[in-house]
Design an enzyme around this catalytic site. Structure first.
Site, PDB file in Angstrom:
ATOM      1  N   GLY A 145     -19.303   7.229  -0.792  1.00 56.10           N
ATOM      2  CA  GLY A 145     -18.371   7.674  -2.099  1.00 56.10           C
ATOM      3  C   GLY A 145     -18.444   6.616  -2.908  1.00 56.10           C
ATOM      4  O   GLY A 145     -19.588   5.908  -3.240  1.00 56.10           O
ATOM      5  N   HIS A 146     -17.282   6.340  -3.780  1.00 54.65           N
ATOM      6  CA  HIS A 146     -17.377   5.538  -4.716  1.00 54.65           C
ATOM      7  C   HIS A 146     -18.129   4.236  -4.502  1.00 54.65           C
ATOM      8  O   HIS A 146     -18.835   3.552  -5.291  1.00 54.65           O
ATOM      9  CB  HIS A 146     -15.768   5.008  -5.110  1.00 54.65           C
ATOM     10  N   VAL A 147     -17.445   3.456  -3.272  1.00 55.73           N
ATOM     11  CA  VAL A 147     -18.271   2.225  -3.208  1.00 55.73           C
ATOM     12  C   VAL A 147     -19.552   2.425  -2.532  1.00 55.73           C
ATOM     13  O   VAL A 147     -20.608   1.778  -2.958  1.00 55.73           O
ATOM     14  CB  VAL A 147     -17.367   1.322  -2.162  1.00 55.73           C
ATOM     15  N   LYS A 172       0.845  -1.169  -0.076  1.00 58.67           N
ATOM     16  CA  LYS A 172       0.028  -0.051   0.032  1.00 58.67           C
ATOM     17  C   LYS A 172       0.872   1.207   0.071  1.00 58.67           C
ATOM     18  O   LYS A 172       1.851   1.263   0.462  1.00 58.67           O
ATOM     19  CB  LYS A 172      -0.791   0.040   1.402  1.00 58.67           C
ATOM     20  N   TYR A 226     -21.862   4.722  -2.668  1.00 56.32           N
ATOM     21  CA  TYR A 226     -23.042   4.762  -3.424  1.00 56.32           C
ATOM     22  C   TYR A 226     -23.431   3.572  -4.428  1.00 56.32           C
ATOM     23  O   TYR A 226     -24.310   3.395  -4.620  1.00 56.32           O
ATOM     24  CB  TYR A 226     -22.552   6.137  -4.189  1.00 56.32           C
TER      25      TYR A 226
HETATM   26  P1  NAD Z   1     -14.374   7.458  -1.109  1.00 57.97           P
HETATM   27  O1  NAD Z   1     -13.399   8.466  -0.462  1.00 57.97           O
HETATM   28  O2  NAD Z   1     -14.981   7.596  -2.627  1.00 57.97           O
HETATM   29  O3  NAD Z   1     -15.550   7.629  -0.264  1.00 57.97           O
HETATM   30  C1  NAD Z   1     -15.583   7.716   1.264  1.00 57.97           C
HETATM   31  C2  NAD Z   1     -16.956   8.238   1.764  1.00 57.97           C
HETATM   32  O4  NAD Z   1     -16.943   8.289   3.011  1.00 57.97           O
HETATM   33  C3  NAD Z   1     -16.756   9.780   1.405  1.00 57.97           C
HETATM   34  O5  NAD Z   1     -18.061  10.089   0.875  1.00 57.97           O
HETATM   35  C4  NAD Z   1     -16.677  10.501   2.602  1.00 57.97           C
HETATM   36  O6  NAD Z   1     -17.292  11.751   2.657  1.00 57.97           O
HETATM   37  C5  NAD Z   1     -17.319   9.753   3.531  1.00 57.97           C
HETATM   38  N1  NAD Z   1     -17.016   9.762   5.065  1.00 57.97           N
HETATM   39  C6  NAD Z   1     -15.552   9.862   5.695  1.00 57.97           C
HETATM   40  N2  NAD Z   1     -15.642  10.069   6.789  1.00 57.97           N
HETATM   41  C7  NAD Z   1     -16.891   9.659   7.276  1.00 57.97           C
HETATM   42  C8  NAD Z   1     -17.548   9.773   8.306  1.00 57.97           C
HETATM   43  N3  NAD Z   1     -17.121   9.906   9.457  1.00 57.97           N
HETATM   44  N4  NAD Z   1     -18.930   9.430   8.450  1.00 57.97           N
HETATM   45  C9  NAD Z   1     -19.663   9.110   7.274  1.00 57.97           C
HETATM   46  N5  NAD Z   1     -19.183   9.266   6.021  1.00 57.97           N
HETATM   47  C10 NAD Z   1     -17.694   9.523   6.028  1.00 57.97           C
HETATM   48  O7  NAD Z   1     -13.907   6.016  -0.908  1.00 57.97           O
HETATM   49  P2  NAD Z   1     -14.497   4.643  -1.507  1.00 57.97           P
HETATM   50  O8  NAD Z   1     -13.503   4.538  -2.664  1.00 57.97           O
HETATM   51  O9  NAD Z   1     -15.829   4.721  -1.445  1.00 57.97           O
HETATM   52  O10 NAD Z   1     -13.855   3.682  -0.432  1.00 57.97           O
HETATM   53  C11 NAD Z   1     -14.587   3.486   0.912  1.00 57.97           C
HETATM   54  C12 NAD Z   1     -13.896   2.472   1.792  1.00 57.97           C
HETATM   55  O11 NAD Z   1     -13.835   1.085   1.164  1.00 57.97           O
HETATM   56  C13 NAD Z   1     -12.542   3.019   2.206  1.00 57.97           C
HETATM   57  O12 NAD Z   1     -12.192   2.710   3.423  1.00 57.97           O
HETATM   58  C14 NAD Z   1     -11.580   2.380   1.341  1.00 57.97           C
HETATM   59  O13 NAD Z   1     -10.174   1.972   1.663  1.00 57.97           O
HETATM   60  C15 NAD Z   1     -12.142   0.920   0.950  1.00 57.97           C
HETATM   61  N6  NAD Z   1     -12.066   0.274   0.094  1.00 57.97           N
HETATM   62  C16 NAD Z   1     -12.313   0.768  -1.394  1.00 57.97           C
HETATM   63  C17 NAD Z   1     -12.208   0.093  -2.332  1.00 57.97           C
HETATM   64  C18 NAD Z   1     -12.358   0.831  -3.776  1.00 57.97           C
HETATM   65  O14 NAD Z   1     -12.300  -0.113  -4.877  1.00 57.97           O
HETATM   66  N7  NAD Z   1     -12.625   1.921  -4.114  1.00 57.97           N
HETATM   67  C19 NAD Z   1     -11.506  -1.302  -2.407  1.00 57.97           C
HETATM   68  C20 NAD Z   1     -11.156  -1.664  -1.238  1.00 57.97           C
HETATM   69  C21 NAD Z   1     -11.611  -0.981   0.107  1.00 57.97           C
END
Ligand code: NAD
Length: 348
Positions: A177-179, A78, A181
């Site tokens: 966020g991305h996931v 990472k 939603y």
């Molecule tokens: P992202 O940054 O797009 O979304 C995260 C969301 O969480 C944001 O909308 C943010 O405003 C919100 N957030 C932050 N703190 C918060 C809180 N205290 N209360 C409520 N909402 C809050 O990230 P993502 O890509 O959607 O990933 C989400 C999680 O999943 C992360 O922990 C990431 O490490 C993990 N993850 C993501 C992927 C991927 O494919 N994107 C893969 C494996 C793991």
């Protein structure tokens, strides 16, 4: 720092400070015994360098476990890029990061994570071939969401007191966020009832409108009455205080490193909450990144991601036999794959 390296069985840790772009980055390579380390690049603010190091190391370890349980020929790594204070040139920053990745000669392959986008991967790709999730390859988040959705289905199916399908099941999603939603979209299609929260109000409004979700404050989302709590924001949400306030049957979400306390898994187990281990549930993005990097088709990738729910069901069966916390059983399975049976561990 060497204590952390020893405790986590980390292979190596790399630092880069590029004065002209302002880049301050860390790459943690946890394990390469099964292949090059693959893991996203996180771009967020950190209060201290030590906080950034801890984040990189913990996330890298989780990537090794994730790759092992997903059956990928891939190691765990990472990177974190510390978001600079004030103005900065994003392209110059990620080009410098690309050169840093390239210096490692392919032992580490980078990808998207919190705060990075496919455009950033395109910039990195101008400096190194050791990058995935570029615009041409695509965003892993919908694949991660597919894995979380399959996991929630497997968890609900394992709870005798919950319905057979997701119809009418209440899911509280933290982070849109991305996931988060994309997950809400799948849950809405499956006729689940949604309760949502995000610190960004526009995301909450969008979700309420598109999926008829109910909004609650970010401070309250883990306390709401629901069947499934799905943490999809940042890590560390499950600590000994928050676990006491949960009113759900299941915890299954995408956030990495959900446990803030080492005994969080045991606390959930004692409260009879079914926990789906984060690094298993959220492996869809890694499966996508790993297989797309070697040119695998969407059909093959989607099928592999469906396997996450099946692995989870196997874990639940083991738990029913042993009575141990699921988090412990999952760790053992991953460690057996990574390090063999030399410590008398259960065969995966
Ligand atoms: P992202 O940054 O797009 O979304 C995260 C969301 O969480 C944001 O909308 C943010 O405003 C919100 N957030 C932050 N703190 C918060 C809180 N205290 N209360 C409520 N909402 C809050 O990230 P993502 O890509 O959607 O990933 C989400 C999680 O999943 C992360 O922990 C990431 O490490 C993990 N993850 C993501 C992927 C991927 O494919 N994107 C893969 C494996 C793991």
């Amino acid at each position: 720092m060497f204590r952390t390296i020893t405790d986590t069985r980390l292979n190596d840790l790399h630092f880069k400070h590029d004065e002209s772009s302002g880049l301050k980055a860390i790459i943690a390579i946890h394990d390469t015994s099964r292949g090059p380390a693959l893991g996203g690049c996180r771009f967020i603010s950190y209060q201290t360098t030590d906080e950034a190091i801890q984040d990189a190391v913990r996330l890298a370890k989780a990537m090794s476990y994730k790759a092992a349980l997903a059956g990928l020929d891939q190691g765990g790594g990472k990177s974190v890029v510390m978001a600079p204070d004030g103005d900065f040139d994003r392209e110059a920053l990620f080009r410098a990061f690309g050169r840093f990745v390239n210096e490692l000669g392919g032992r580490y392959i980078t990808a998207m994570d919190c705060g990075t986008f496919t455009d950033d991967m395109d910039t990195i790709a101008t400096e190194t071939a050791h990058v995935t999730c570029t615009t041409a390859m695509g965003d892993p988040a919908p694949y991660t969401a597919q894995g979380v959705f399959g996991s929630i289905k497997a968890c609900v199916a394992a709870c005798k007191d919950l319905p057979d399908s997701l119809e009418g099941v209440t899911v509280a999603v933290q982070g849109l966020g991305h996931v988060g939603y994309a997950l809400c979209q799948l849950l809405h299609q499956a006729k689940a009832r949604l309760i949502v929260a995000d610190i960004a109000q526009d995301k909450v409004d969008q979700c309420c409108k598109a999926f008829n979700a109910e909004a609650v404050s970010p401070e309250d989302i883990h306390k709401v009455n629901c069947d499934v709590f799905s943490p999809c924001g940042l890590g560390g949400i499950l600590n000994n205080k928050t676990i006491q306030t949960l009113k759900c049957r299941v915890v299954a979400g995408s956030a990495n490193n959900q446990f803030a306390d080492p005994d969080s898994g045991l606390s959930l187990h004692r409260q009879a909450i079914l926990y789906a281990p984060d690094y298993l549930v959220n492996a869809g993005g890694l499966i996508f990144a790993s297989l797309r990097h070697v040119g695998e088709s969407d059909k093959v990738i989607r099928k592999r991601i469906d396997g996450i729910g099946e692995t989870l069901t196997r874990l639940f069966k083991r738990q029913a036999q042993s009575g141990e916390p699921i988090s412990l059983i999952a760790d053992r399975m991953a460690e057996t794959i990574l390090y063999g049976n030399d410590q008398g561990r259960m065969t995966a």
